[in-house]
Design an enzyme around this catalytic site. Structure first.
Site, mmCIF file in Angstrom:
data_model
loop_
_atom_site.group_PDB
_atom_site.id
_atom_site.type_symbol
_atom_site.label_atom_id
_atom_site.label_comp_id
_atom_site.label_asym_id
_atom_site.label_seq_id
_atom_site.Cartn_x
_atom_site.Cartn_y
_atom_site.Cartn_z
ATOM 1 N N ASN A 15 0.813 -1.210 0.000
ATOM 2 C CA ASN A 15 0.000 0.000 0.000
ATOM 3 C C ASN A 15 0.852 1.268 0.000
ATOM 4 O OD1 ASN A 15 -2.402 -1.352 -0.107
ATOM 5 N ND2 ASN A 15 -2.849 -1.179 2.067
ATOM 6 N N HIS A 17 -14.945 0.370 6.042
ATOM 7 C CA HIS A 17 -13.824 -0.322 6.668
ATOM 8 C C HIS A 17 -14.131 -0.672 8.123
ATOM 9 C CE1 HIS A 17 -9.682 -0.723 8.342
ATOM 10 N NE2 HIS A 17 -9.457 -1.276 7.166
ATOM 11 N N GLU A 37 -16.551 5.941 2.205
ATOM 12 C CA GLU A 37 -15.183 6.012 1.702
ATOM 13 C C GLU A 37 -15.186 6.536 0.269
ATOM 14 O OE1 GLU A 37 -12.837 2.419 2.391
ATOM 15 O OE2 GLU A 37 -14.332 1.725 3.842
ATOM 16 N N SER A 46 -11.120 -0.334 -0.718
ATOM 17 C CA SER A 46 -9.800 -0.919 -0.907
ATOM 18 C C SER A 46 -9.799 -2.322 -1.486
ATOM 19 C CB SER A 46 -9.051 -0.942 0.425
ATOM 20 O OG SER A 46 -9.712 -1.773 1.368
ATOM 21 N N ASP A 93 -13.784 8.943 4.219
ATOM 22 C CA ASP A 93 -12.501 8.261 4.390
ATOM 23 C C ASP A 93 -11.797 8.244 3.027
ATOM 24 O OD1 ASP A 93 -10.645 6.076 4.155
ATOM 25 O OD2 ASP A 93 -11.413 5.222 6.001
ATOM 26 N N HIS A 95 -7.391 5.413 0.868
ATOM 27 C CA HIS A 95 -6.807 4.794 -0.318
ATOM 28 C C HIS A 95 -6.792 5.742 -1.509
ATOM 29 C CE1 HIS A 95 -6.299 0.743 1.330
ATOM 30 N NE2 HIS A 95 -7.388 1.024 2.030
ATOM 31 N N THR A 104 -4.784 8.815 5.702
ATOM 32 C CA THR A 104 -3.664 8.119 6.331
ATOM 33 C C THR A 104 -2.353 8.659 5.800
ATOM 34 O OG1 THR A 104 -2.703 5.951 6.797
ATOM 35 C CG2 THR A 104 -3.562 6.286 4.600
ATOM 36 N N LYS A 106 0.062 5.000 3.640
ATOM 37 C CA LYS A 106 -0.102 4.344 2.338
ATOM 38 C C LYS A 106 0.623 5.172 1.275
ATOM 39 C CE LYS A 106 -4.111 1.552 3.531
ATOM 40 N NZ LYS A 106 -3.973 1.667 4.995
ATOM 41 N N THR A 136 -11.920 -10.452 5.347
ATOM 42 C CA THR A 136 -11.639 -9.204 4.643
ATOM 43 C C THR A 136 -12.549 -9.037 3.438
ATOM 44 O OG1 THR A 136 -9.327 -9.422 5.362
ATOM 45 C CG2 THR A 136 -9.797 -7.823 3.635
#
Length: 404
Positions: free
Chosen positions: A53, A141, A184, A188, A213, A216, A244, A247, A362
């Site tokens: 990532n 997520h 998001e 992802s 979010d 990604h 984040t 990543k 996941t």
């Protein structure tokens, strides 16, 4: 109760289902990404990483490394504790300013990871707003789900990226109640992208806050790397943008950006901020350098998009099934947990290609996949090696090929 027996039997069940996760011991070498050394029985071996990532290879960027080295030499290793007790370092302040500027917001607030930022921010906002109802996308997520659960606020789940369902659910809520729509930008696992403008339209119609979010997407989309919302000119319409540093920015940490009052509110009430040791100054400095670089450099993003397109085209030509999507994530569909793990093992041991299998929980059972993430640093030879290996394994394992 025999506790050890319970632990062993639970792990054996995972193995039987093909869902037991084995971590390959990898050692990255500065300047050699996406190559790494695989430490294994029989001695170390070189591998090419296809599932990182660190989407742009910024963890290897000389500016980022230099900023971290200089700050480590000047400031030492740790932050000394929580920001409430040990003080906010100059590097934290500079990084929050960069993040606020990146997303066109008044303020930003740092956390130790994207998981913590979602858990703490959503948990605090939903818990403290009196009578708040959270509208959560069905594929959000785990960190978002946990934050909403922690808040104990009323929750309504709307169908994934379904604006009409969101509108219908918001219509059921008292107009005077606080409402928060959480979703998001880039999802992802499937790599699809939310209809951000349409979700904002519906949220504004019902007086709801929006929480996006962009984990990604930051660094990868938009003229300065502000994410999909920046690319589409929508950042000003979102109440909170979360992201984040671990990543595409290549370092570590998470954050939210919003109004000064909202960020100060979360800072003052979120246990996940108050009681957690702050990011080391060197990490903050590295993240700051990465963000500054990607605000002006287009080279990494352009090369990244070209590499993704080339991998997709080569997979299509070889008949290797992958989910079509408008993002940089390339999910190669296996749809069998045992075969997915087998493919991953053979790729690593026989072809020097590292791609972790993605299994339940996941992704849903029957949707097992190899999640490929091309980077600007993957060469044509790397792509040839990947496609040739997958093609051979698809035949060896008698997997269905896509029809062109």
């Amino acid at each position: 109760m025999n506790y050890e027996q319970f632990f062993r039997e639970s792990l054996d069940s995972l193995r039987d289902e093909g869902r037991y996760r084995v971590f390959a011991e990898l050692e990255r070498a500065a300047g050699d990404f996406p190559r790494a050394t695989h430490h294994r029985d029989g001695g170390p071996a070189k591998v090419t990483v296809w599932c990182s990532n660190d989407y742009l290879g910024m963890g290897q960027n000389p500016n980022v490394i230099a900023a971290m080295q200089n700050t480590l030499a000047n400031c030492g290793a740790g932050a000394g504790g929580t920001r409430n007790i040990s003080g906010t370092t100059h590097q934290h302040v500079l990084l929050e300013r960069e993040l606020a500027d990146l997303h066109g917001k008044e303020a930003a607030l740092l956390f130790t990871s994207g998981y913590v930022s979602n858990w703490a921010a959503l948990g605090t906002l939903a818990a403290k707003l009196p009578g708040c109802v959270v509208l959560s996308d069905a594929l959000n997520h785990a960190s978002m789900i946990e934050g909403i659960r922690y808040s104990r606020a009323e929750r309504m789940i709307f169908r994934h990226n379904d604006v009409e369902d969101l509108d219908a659910k918001l219509s059921q809520i008292d107009p005077d109640r606080p409402k928060l729509v959480a979703f998001e930008s880039v999802y992802s696992m499937d790599g699809d992208i939310a209809p951000i403008a349409e979700i904002c339209d519906v949220a504004e119609k019902h007086g709801a806050m929006t929480y996006l979010d962009e984990v990604h997407a930051v660094g990868l989309y938009g003229p300065r790397g502000g994410g999909v919302a920046e690319r589409e000119g929508l950042m000003d319409r979102l109440t909170v943008i979360e992201g984040t540093l671990g990543k595409a920015f290549g370092v570590m940490g998470g954050y939210i950006t919003a109004s000064e009052a909202l960020c100060d509110f979360v800072r003052s009430f979120a246990s996940g901020f108050i009681f957690t040791t702050a990011l080391p100054p060197a990490i903050a400095a590295g993240a700051c350098a990465s963000i500054q670089h990607l605000k002006t450099s287009q080279i990494e993003r352009m090369r990244h998009q070209e590499r993704v397109a080339k991998v997709r085209a080569r997979l299509d030509a070889a008949g290797i099934p992958h989910l079509p999507n408008p993002s940089h994530i390339v999910p190669v569909m296996v749809k069998d947990p045992v075969k997915c793990k087998l493919l991953s093992d053979i790729l690593l041991e026989q072809h020097g290609i590292y791609i972790q299998p993605i299994n339940y929980p996941t992704v849903p059972k029957g949707a097992e996949r190899l999640r490929i993430t091309p980077t600007p640093l993957h060469t044509d030879d790397d792509i040839d090696q990947l496609i040739n290996a997958l093609g051979a394994l698809w035949s060896q394992c008698a997997l269905s090929r896509a029809v062109a």
